[in-house]
Design a protein around this motif. Sequence first.
Motif, PDB file in Angstrom:
ATOM      1  N   THR A 159     -39.116 -46.525 -13.275  1.00 22.08           N
ATOM      2  CA  THR A 159     -40.206 -47.718 -13.330  1.00 22.08           C
ATOM      3  C   THR A 159     -41.434 -47.148 -12.638  1.00 22.08           C
ATOM      4  O   THR A 159     -41.438 -46.109 -12.017  1.00 22.08           O
ATOM      5  CB  THR A 159     -39.453 -49.155 -12.728  1.00 22.08           C
ATOM      6  N   ALA A 160     -42.181 -48.157 -13.082  1.00 21.48           N
ATOM      7  CA  ALA A 160     -43.821 -47.895 -12.002  1.00 21.48           C
ATOM      8  C   ALA A 160     -43.413 -47.547 -10.847  1.00 21.48           C
ATOM      9  O   ALA A 160     -44.237 -46.870  -9.889  1.00 21.48           O
ATOM     10  CB  ALA A 160     -44.725 -48.767 -12.597  1.00 21.48           C
ATOM     11  N   LYS A 161     -42.599 -48.461 -10.130  1.00 22.45           N
ATOM     12  CA  LYS A 161     -42.437 -48.560  -8.717  1.00 22.45           C
ATOM     13  C   LYS A 161     -41.460 -47.852  -8.038  1.00 22.45           C
ATOM     14  O   LYS A 161     -41.263 -47.367  -6.879  1.00 22.45           O
ATOM     15  CB  LYS A 161     -42.499 -49.904  -8.219  1.00 22.45           C
ATOM     16  N   GLY A 162     -40.123 -47.675  -9.167  1.00 13.93           N
ATOM     17  CA  GLY A 162     -39.056 -46.879  -8.459  1.00 13.93           C
ATOM     18  C   GLY A 162     -38.060 -46.570  -9.762  1.00 13.93           C
ATOM     19  O   GLY A 162     -38.451 -45.624 -10.725  1.00 13.93           O
TER      20      GLY A 162
ATOM     21  N   GLU B 213     -33.111 -53.220  -8.848  1.00  8.93           N
ATOM     22  CA  GLU B 213     -34.349 -52.669  -8.806  1.00  8.93           C
ATOM     23  C   GLU B 213     -34.615 -51.984  -7.420  1.00  8.93           C
ATOM     24  O   GLU B 213     -34.471 -52.714  -6.212  1.00  8.93           O
ATOM     25  CB  GLU B 213     -35.636 -53.479  -8.989  1.00  8.93           C
TER      26      GLU B 213
ATOM     27  N   ASP C 148     -36.090 -48.548  -4.763  1.00  6.08           N
ATOM     28  CA  ASP C 148     -37.451 -47.537  -4.786  1.00  6.08           C
ATOM     29  C   ASP C 148     -36.983 -46.026  -5.326  1.00  6.08           C
ATOM     30  O   ASP C 148     -37.593 -45.340  -5.689  1.00  6.08           O
ATOM     31  CB  ASP C 148     -37.763 -47.416  -3.317  1.00  6.08           C
TER      32      ASP C 148
ATOM     33  N   THR D  57     -38.030 -40.402  -8.404  1.00  9.10           N
ATOM     34  CA  THR D  57     -37.422 -41.681  -8.002  1.00  9.10           C
ATOM     35  C   THR D  57     -36.039 -41.703  -8.378  1.00  9.10           C
ATOM     36  O   THR D  57     -35.278 -42.438  -7.720  1.00  9.10           O
ATOM     37  CB  THR D  57     -38.023 -42.913  -8.917  1.00  9.10           C
TER      38      THR D  57
END
Length: 470
Positions: free
Chosen positions: A248-251, A266, A268, A164
């Motif tokens: 982070t967990a998503k990006g 925030e 990706d 990421t």
Amino acid sequence: MADTQFDVIVVGGGPGGYVAAIRAAQLGMKAAVVEREHLGGICLNWGCIPTKALLRSSEVGHILHNLDAYGFSAKDISFDLKKVVKRSRDVAKQLSSGVGHLLKKNKVTVIDGQGKLAGTDGKLRKLEVTKDGKSAGTYTAKHVILATGARARTLPGMEPNGKTIVTYKEAMVPETMPKKLLVIGSGAIGMEFASFHHDMGAEVTVVEVVDRILPAEDAEISAFALKQFTKQGMKIHTGAKVHKLEATAKGAKAEIEVKGKKETLEVDRVILAVGIVGNVEDIGLDGTKVKVEKTHVVTNEWMETGEPGVYAIGDLTGPPWLAHKASHEGVLCVEKIAGVKGLHPLNTNLVPGCTYCRPQIASVGMTEAQAKEKGHELKVGKFPFIGNGKAIALGEPEGMVKTIFDAKTGEFLGAHMIGAEVTELIQGYGVAMTLETTEAELMHTIFPHPTLSEMMHESVLDAYGRAIHF
């Protein structure tokens, strides 16, 4: 038994290294290249070439989404990212195997492994080669050319994780297209990736620590580029700092400060494009007279280091860090070794720069600010794309050509362009500067009609108050 003694051994098979080896062979020298990974180096395998293939795909995407302007319509336009990436990799693979063929044709020995200076054997330089941590032989040569290139710079607190938070290498082979992308750094690499992702449908934010994007370019070109990218829908923050960057967990999450205000972003994916560092490690520089400054090897005008018989070229040495500069240095270095007469040291002022974002940017020579700093009185000419028939016919009316002359002597000091296909046009000005052309020769040159190149003529005319079409 394999041959181990050569006239020239080049460490690194990129655009500096393989070109140097071929030129050495042409001049009758026995030459070898040591390459640990891919012939063609970063440029051919992970940089210049495959990025242009990706950018070509995004350019096609941009045209497909603007077909109405050309009288066409299409429904359900979509892309297959795997195919886009595969095309880019196939282009790189084709050219890398082509380099192998060229070396073979020129009877250059290719040694698979990593080369390291290992002292001397009489008047010869010794080079140890290892492969997968094991010895792959010791070689000797009268001359060793270091062409080990460079890699992406990373900053403390902004280390890439390869998924990421990435550098150009991972950004070349994305498995998914991010919906939101943050690009840190707005030089050529940063803006090319920003342009690619934006044209492929991503929401792109660019953060630049200095007060303008593309800081190496002429200030007027930077300002024009900013206007175009903003108009396209990119978010660009200049004079901005990244205080914190974490996966982070998503990006990824970035804390940035723009003009005293902090905000959290925030996304990706994050692409780090904050410069390069020279590959000076593990090449045997310890105990030699080779000097390293800011991760780059110091050389004189003939690419000689402080260590007799050892030379350095390309991204391993000083700026500009460009493939064509490396190739030129490789040829020059070998010709000097061979005693070719009438050589001129590299004038970095004559090295053109090209950025393949949309719109493209190209330049050669001094910026207006640099020319003023050097004490020149100037005549500056500008011509917009909107005044050119071919640009309008192509549907590319956004752009400009700027030329800079010494007011007293007519010396051609610099040229800066932004717009469609300017990377193909800049060499015209490059030839002119190499030939020490003045405005008079350029004014008397006949440019074909209808072409984008006519703007090059008009910009020169404008510097002297003679522009016809604007």
